[in-house]
Scaffold this motif. Structure first.
Motif, PDB file in Angstrom:
ATOM      1  N   LEU A 119      26.091  74.252  43.495  1.00 52.72           N
ATOM      2  CA  LEU A 119      26.228  74.575  42.176  1.00 52.72           C
ATOM      3  C   LEU A 119      27.692  74.502  42.416  1.00 52.72           C
ATOM      4  O   LEU A 119      27.976  75.347  42.710  1.00 52.72           O
ATOM      5  CB  LEU A 119      25.310  74.828  42.069  1.00 52.72           C
ATOM      6  CG  LEU A 119      23.962  74.653  41.743  1.00 52.72           C
ATOM      7  CD1 LEU A 119      22.872  75.454  40.414  1.00 52.72           C
ATOM      8  CD2 LEU A 119      23.173  73.399  41.306  1.00 52.72           C
ATOM      9  N   ALA A 120      28.251  74.325  40.850  1.00 51.69           N
ATOM     10  CA  ALA A 120      29.282  74.784  40.120  1.00 51.69           C
ATOM     11  C   ALA A 120      29.514  76.162  40.583  1.00 51.69           C
ATOM     12  O   ALA A 120      29.981  76.040  40.395  1.00 51.69           O
ATOM     13  CB  ALA A 120      29.455  74.233  39.080  1.00 51.69           C
ATOM     14  N   SER A 121      27.912  76.503  39.652  1.00 50.70           N
ATOM     15  CA  SER A 121      28.231  78.159  39.913  1.00 50.70           C
ATOM     16  C   SER A 121      27.970  79.014  40.914  1.00 50.70           C
ATOM     17  O   SER A 121      27.957  79.797  40.951  1.00 50.70           O
ATOM     18  CB  SER A 121      27.326  78.456  38.546  1.00 50.70           C
ATOM     19  OG  SER A 121      25.946  77.948  38.619  1.00 50.70           O
ATOM     20  N   ALA A 122      27.551  78.197  41.820  1.00 49.56           N
ATOM     21  CA  ALA A 122      26.616  79.022  42.730  1.00 49.56           C
ATOM     22  C   ALA A 122      26.676  78.199  43.621  1.00 49.56           C
ATOM     23  O   ALA A 122      26.501  77.125  44.183  1.00 49.56           O
ATOM     24  CB  ALA A 122      25.050  79.853  42.285  1.00 49.56           C
ATOM     25  N   GLU A 123      26.510  79.597  45.188  1.00 48.61           N
ATOM     26  CA  GLU A 123      26.117  78.430  46.016  1.00 48.61           C
ATOM     27  C   GLU A 123      25.102  79.804  47.383  1.00 48.61           C
ATOM     28  O   GLU A 123      24.798  80.911  46.930  1.00 48.61           O
ATOM     29  CB  GLU A 123      27.244  78.630  47.408  1.00 48.61           C
ATOM     30  CG  GLU A 123      26.631  78.256  48.573  1.00 48.61           C
ATOM     31  CD  GLU A 123      28.602  78.130  49.897  1.00 48.61           C
ATOM     32  OE1 GLU A 123      28.967  77.110  48.976  1.00 48.61           O
ATOM     33  OE2 GLU A 123      29.176  79.211  49.930  1.00 48.61           O
ATOM     34  N   LEU A 124      24.218  78.818  48.023  1.00 48.20           N
ATOM     35  CA  LEU A 124      23.428  79.531  48.360  1.00 48.20           C
ATOM     36  C   LEU A 124      22.604  79.133  49.536  1.00 48.20           C
ATOM     37  O   LEU A 124      23.546  77.567  50.214  1.00 48.20           O
ATOM     38  CB  LEU A 124      21.737  78.868  48.158  1.00 48.20           C
ATOM     39  CG  LEU A 124      20.694  79.309  48.332  1.00 48.20           C
ATOM     40  CD1 LEU A 124      20.327  81.079  48.327  1.00 48.20           C
ATOM     41  CD2 LEU A 124      18.856  78.871  48.233  1.00 48.20           C
ATOM     42  N   THR A 125      22.627  80.643  51.063  1.00 51.44           N
ATOM     43  CA  THR A 125      23.259  79.546  52.178  1.00 51.44           C
ATOM     44  C   THR A 125      22.060  79.963  53.222  1.00 51.44           C
ATOM     45  O   THR A 125      21.378  81.044  52.660  1.00 51.44           O
ATOM     46  CB  THR A 125      24.412  79.894  53.118  1.00 51.44           C
ATOM     47  OG1 THR A 125      24.170  81.345  52.866  1.00 51.44           O
ATOM     48  CG2 THR A 125      25.909  79.841  52.722  1.00 51.44           C
ATOM     49  N   CYS A 126      21.366  79.242  53.750  1.00 52.83           N
ATOM     50  CA  CYS A 126      19.963  79.392  54.493  1.00 52.83           C
ATOM     51  C   CYS A 126      20.283  79.587  56.114  1.00 52.83           C
ATOM     52  O   CYS A 126      21.065  78.350  56.412  1.00 52.83           O
ATOM     53  CB  CYS A 126      18.707  78.515  53.730  1.00 52.83           C
ATOM     54  SG  CYS A 126      18.636  79.020  52.502  1.00 52.83           S
ATOM     55  N   ASP A 127      18.998  80.741  56.640  1.00 57.09           N
ATOM     56  CA  ASP A 127      19.518  80.273  58.296  1.00 57.09           C
ATOM     57  C   ASP A 127      18.348  79.467  58.829  1.00 57.09           C
ATOM     58  O   ASP A 127      17.634  79.035  59.417  1.00 57.09           O
ATOM     59  CB  ASP A 127      19.132  81.363  58.983  1.00 57.09           C
ATOM     60  CG  ASP A 127      18.017  82.628  58.213  1.00 57.09           C
ATOM     61  OD1 ASP A 127      16.858  81.661  57.821  1.00 57.09           O
ATOM     62  OD2 ASP A 127      17.622  83.544  58.931  1.00 57.09           O
ATOM     63  N   GLY A 128      17.240  78.890  57.648  1.00 57.15           N
ATOM     64  CA  GLY A 128      16.358  77.926  57.723  1.00 57.15           C
ATOM     65  C   GLY A 128      16.257  77.162  56.527  1.00 57.15           C
ATOM     66  O   GLY A 128      16.946  77.371  55.603  1.00 57.15           O
TER      67      GLY A 128
END
Length: 152
Positions: A119-128
């Motif tokens: 998103l413009a304000s954040a990032e989410l990274t996941c291993d699945g």
């Protein structure tokens, strides 16, 4: 009266762990939140609005990094990049999920991380793949945050 209360109380006891974080159970998907990093490479400024919410690994017309950045910054979109190495059932889940979201585009990305949602304000990274965490991120957007920028 006591009998009527037993079922709701039992349901509350059974759901005591419903809100537990994903990393608390073995084999659960682990996601990390952080500041957003650009999806565009140097000089990648050309953009177009995508014509659909999901792009398969074999699609020849996957939006460029410039297009994805435009969507994030100007259109308040959520971009989900998924690893091409995900099993087909997981890719199908992402396709179906993205079709039900507002201002969301899912595209194939690098192998690592498995999922990168931006998103413009954040990032989410996941291993699945964890659709619940993706949904939570999608709902965190501020509505009406798109800016006037004209169309191509």
């Amino acid at each position: 009266m006591l009998r009527r209360l037993m079922a709701p109380v039992a349901a509350l006891v059974l759901c005591a762990a419903c809100g537990a974080p994903a990393e608390s159970s073995p084999g659960a998907v682990i996601c990390e939140s952080g500041p957003r990093t650009s999806l565009a490479g140097p000089g990648d400024t050309e953009w177009r609005h995508p014509d659909r919410s999901f792009y398969a690994p074999a699609d020849p017309d996957v939006p460029t990094g410039g297009s994805l950045e435009h969507l994030i910054v100007r259109d308040n979109a959520l971009i989900v990049q998924y690893s091409r190495e995900l099993p087909q059932p997981s890719i199908d889940e992402i396709r179906d999920w993205a079709a039900m979201q507002t201002a969301t585009v899912a595209v194939p990305g690098p192998a690592d991380p498995v999922i990168r949602a931006t998103l413009a304000s954040a990032e989410l990274t996941c291993d699945g793949l964890d659709l619940n965490q993706l949904t939570e991120l999608a709902r965190s957007r501020t509505s009406g945050a798109a800016t006037d920028h004209g169309d191509e």
